[in-house]
Design a protein around this motif. Structure first.
Motif, mmCIF file in Angstrom:
data_model
loop_
_atom_site.group_PDB
_atom_site.id
_atom_site.type_symbol
_atom_site.label_atom_id
_atom_site.label_comp_id
_atom_site.label_asym_id
_atom_site.label_seq_id
_atom_site.Cartn_x
_atom_site.Cartn_y
_atom_site.Cartn_z
ATOM 1 N N TRP A 1 0.857 -1.180 0.000
ATOM 2 C CA TRP A 1 0.000 0.000 0.000
ATOM 3 C C TRP A 1 0.891 1.228 0.000
ATOM 4 O O TRP A 1 2.124 1.113 -0.016
ATOM 5 C CB TRP A 1 -0.920 -0.043 1.224
ATOM 6 C CG TRP A 1 -2.205 0.727 1.064
ATOM 7 C CD1 TRP A 1 -2.711 1.267 -0.080
ATOM 8 C CD2 TRP A 1 -3.141 1.029 2.090
ATOM 9 N NE1 TRP A 1 -3.916 1.879 0.168
ATOM 10 C CE2 TRP A 1 -4.200 1.756 1.495
ATOM 11 C CE3 TRP A 1 -3.195 0.775 3.460
ATOM 12 C CZ2 TRP A 1 -5.293 2.213 2.211
ATOM 13 C CZ3 TRP A 1 -4.276 1.223 4.179
ATOM 14 C CH2 TRP A 1 -5.325 1.936 3.559
ATOM 15 N N ASN A 2 0.307 2.415 0.018
ATOM 16 C CA ASN A 2 1.122 3.626 0.007
ATOM 17 C C ASN A 2 0.558 4.667 0.968
ATOM 18 O O ASN A 2 -0.573 4.542 1.451
ATOM 19 C CB ASN A 2 1.216 4.200 -1.406
ATOM 20 C CG ASN A 2 -0.133 4.705 -1.904
ATOM 21 O OD1 ASN A 2 -1.191 4.243 -1.485
ATOM 22 N ND2 ASN A 2 -0.096 5.666 -2.810
ATOM 23 N N TYR A 3 1.357 5.692 1.229
ATOM 24 C CA TYR A 3 0.905 6.826 2.038
ATOM 25 C C TYR A 3 1.686 8.069 1.638
ATOM 26 O O TYR A 3 2.689 7.995 0.916
ATOM 27 C CB TYR A 3 1.039 6.538 3.538
ATOM 28 C CG TYR A 3 2.448 6.425 4.068
ATOM 29 C CD1 TYR A 3 3.136 7.532 4.578
ATOM 30 C CD2 TYR A 3 3.108 5.193 4.089
ATOM 31 C CE1 TYR A 3 4.412 7.421 5.078
ATOM 32 C CE2 TYR A 3 4.389 5.073 4.589
ATOM 33 C CZ TYR A 3 5.040 6.185 5.084
ATOM 34 O OH TYR A 3 6.318 6.072 5.573
ATOM 35 N N ASP A 4 1.210 9.209 2.123
ATOM 36 C CA ASP A 4 1.824 10.494 1.815
ATOM 37 C C ASP A 4 2.958 10.759 2.794
ATOM 38 O O ASP A 4 2.735 11.194 3.925
ATOM 39 C CB ASP A 4 0.763 11.593 1.891
ATOM 40 C CG ASP A 4 1.339 12.990 1.701
ATOM 41 O OD1 ASP A 4 2.508 13.104 1.286
ATOM 42 O OD2 ASP A 4 0.618 13.970 1.975
ATOM 43 N N GLY A 5 4.183 10.508 2.376
ATOM 44 C CA GLY A 5 5.327 10.668 3.259
ATOM 45 C C GLY A 5 5.621 12.100 3.643
ATOM 46 O O GLY A 5 6.254 12.340 4.677
ATOM 47 N N GLU B 1 7.216 17.327 -3.202
ATOM 48 C CA GLU B 1 7.134 17.144 -4.650
ATOM 49 C C GLU B 1 7.252 15.670 -5.063
ATOM 50 O O GLU B 1 7.028 15.330 -6.233
ATOM 51 C CB GLU B 1 8.216 17.958 -5.354
ATOM 52 C CG GLU B 1 9.646 17.533 -5.056
ATOM 53 C CD GLU B 1 10.211 18.178 -3.803
ATOM 54 O OE1 GLU B 1 11.435 18.071 -3.584
ATOM 55 O OE2 GLU B 1 9.421 18.797 -3.050
ATOM 56 N N ASP B 2 7.611 14.792 -4.129
ATOM 57 C CA ASP B 2 7.731 13.358 -4.436
ATOM 58 C C ASP B 2 7.400 12.600 -3.164
ATOM 59 O O ASP B 2 8.266 11.997 -2.531
ATOM 60 C CB ASP B 2 9.137 13.039 -4.933
ATOM 61 C CG ASP B 2 9.279 11.597 -5.404
ATOM 62 O OD1 ASP B 2 8.236 10.959 -5.665
ATOM 63 O OD2 ASP B 2 10.424 11.112 -5.495
ATOM 64 N N SER B 3 6.139 12.605 -2.777
ATOM 65 C CA SER B 3 5.749 12.217 -1.423
ATOM 66 C C SER B 3 5.289 10.773 -1.266
ATOM 67 O O SER B 3 5.033 10.343 -0.146
ATOM 68 C CB SER B 3 4.637 13.148 -0.927
ATOM 69 O OG SER B 3 3.480 12.998 -1.728
ATOM 70 N N GLU B 4 5.174 10.026 -2.340
ATOM 71 C CA GLU B 4 4.629 8.673 -2.211
ATOM 72 C C GLU B 4 5.636 7.741 -1.540
ATOM 73 O O GLU B 4 6.804 7.664 -1.927
ATOM 74 C CB GLU B 4 4.251 8.098 -3.572
ATOM 75 C CG GLU B 4 3.575 6.730 -3.464
ATOM 76 C CD GLU B 4 3.144 6.179 -4.814
ATOM 77 O OE1 GLU B 4 2.126 5.482 -4.860
ATOM 78 O OE2 GLU B 4 3.846 6.437 -5.814
#
Length: 399
Positions: free
Chosen positions: A113-117, A126-129
């Motif tokens: 899964w993913n989140y907003d780092g 600008e590259d938060s995944e």
């Protein structure tokens, strides 16, 4: 400090198919967390703490509780998985929920899964995944049924571990055949403090003032000595329900301070279990309306701080001649003392002063702190024999 007597046989958490028969921790159970200090003789400024509810004459609370406690198992195969990871500070835990089509028994059955780092201090805007990789699963004591808690670590979309992902490197070390052959045991003693939400002052202390000096509170009993026992007990049972290898708990030296022990655990399992136990404790204190603090020294002055003491041994240390192996390991630790201190978390310089049952943060020290006999039963077809040896306990201060 706690004795840790035997290793865990649980190398990888699995969820049994019959786990839905167990009961989750319901809202009604949290009523035991109403922490009252209004008995005669208690400080007039002691606050009352209650699990947070929304009162309404229309019965809104009852309807919400029915939904929260609803068992959906008879109606759907779908389950809720709570993905848990370590945040940007290296000590905070974050989580988010998702629906899984059916019950699972192993982390490999779960999707990444993913989140907003950028919102957790772990990636630029600008590259938060950031990608979550499921690593260990536990039964969910809050939702019950087949629902699960999932311990994850974090990676870039390209598959590289992010800087705060300490588990990745640890897993590489523990999977080394030489390390596997040594069967490393860990027993972790987590101390924590309970604070009031509005003033961040320890539970049971008069607001803006101090209780009597330390002495009667360690493993104490009574309304004037033990503050927050219901939280400790609720956490104990929730960890057992989840499948965490929790081995004990006790009131600590500072009033409003508690400790629990996880282990003995083998290898990477120790880290997964302690992080899941911390998450469960955060959730329980959240529902009780109390703040959990792992700060090394929450109250300055003549009060004990809180640490996470780690007991460790290898197969070679536990066998005949193991004392020499222990001394060699201690020598190796001494050569990297400052490097290790930097990795143990922030604020330890406020606690490791050489006072209040601590060593100085600037000086490496060791000693024989506990000696006990262990007994190993060896069964053969012909007879049962017993092997007796000696294990020496050493420790290091960790957060």
């Amino acid at each position: 400090m706690a004795q840790i007597l035997a290793p865990s046989t649980q190398w990888q958490m699995k969820i049994t198919k019959s786990s839905h028969k167990a009961s989750p921790i319901t809202s009604n159970m949290w009523r035991s967390l109403l922490l009252r200090h209004d008995k005669k003789g208690a400080p007039a400024s002691s606050a009352k703490f209650r699990a947070l509810v929304i009162k309404s004459e229309s019965g809104v609370v009852n309807r919400i509780e029915k939904l929260l406690n609803m068992d959906v198992t008879p109606y759907t195969d779908k389950i809720i998985a709570e993905y848990i990871w370590v945040g940007g500070t290296g000590i905070d835990v974050r989580s988010k929920s998702r629906t899984i089509p059916k019950p699972v028994e192993h982390p490999s059955e779960l999707p990444k899964w993913n989140y907003d780092g950028s919102s957790t201090g772990q990636a630029p805007g600008e590259d938060s995944e950031v990608i979550l990789y499921p690593q260990a699963i536990f039964k969910d004591p809050f939702r019950g049924g087949n629902n699960i808690l999932v311990i994850c670590d974090s990676y870039t979309p390209a598959g590289e571990p992010i800087p705060t992902n300490k588990r990745h490197r640890a897993a590489e070390i523990f999977s080394n055949p030489k390390v596997v052959a040594e069967v490393p045991w860990y027993g972790i003693e987590q101390e924590y403090n309970l604070l009031r939400t509005n003033v961040k002052w320890p539970l049971g202390w008069p607001v803006g003032a101090y209780p009597g000096p330390q002495g009667p509170y360690y493993c104490g009993a009574g309304a004037d000595k033990s503050f927050g026992r219901d939280i400790s007990d609720a956490h104990y049972k929730a960890c057992l329900y989840a499948g965490i290898n929790i081995s004990g708990t006790n009131g600590e030296v500072m009033p409003g301070q508690w400790e629990y022990q996880v282990g003995p655990s083998v290898g990477i399992e120790a880290g997964d279990h302690i992080w899941c136990s911390r998450y469960i404790l955060e959730r329980i204190t959240e529902q009780a309306g109390v703040v959990l603090s792992l700060d090394p020294k929450p109250i300055e002055g003549d009060w004990n701080g809180a640490g996470c003491h780690t007991n460790y041994s290898t197969k070679s240390m536990r066998e005949d001649g193991g004392y020499e192996v222990i001394k060699k390991a201690i020598l190796n630790l001494s050569l990297r003392h400052q490097e290790h201190i930097r990795a143990y978390g922030e604020g330890n310089e406020r606690r490791l002063t050489g006072k209040h049952e601590t060593a100085s943060i600037d000086t490496f020290s060791w000693g024989v702190a506990a000696l006990y006999v262990w007994v190993e039963r060896q069964r053969t077809k012909e007879k049962v024999t017993w092997k007796t040896g000696v294990q020496l306990q050493t420790w290091t201060h960790m957060l």
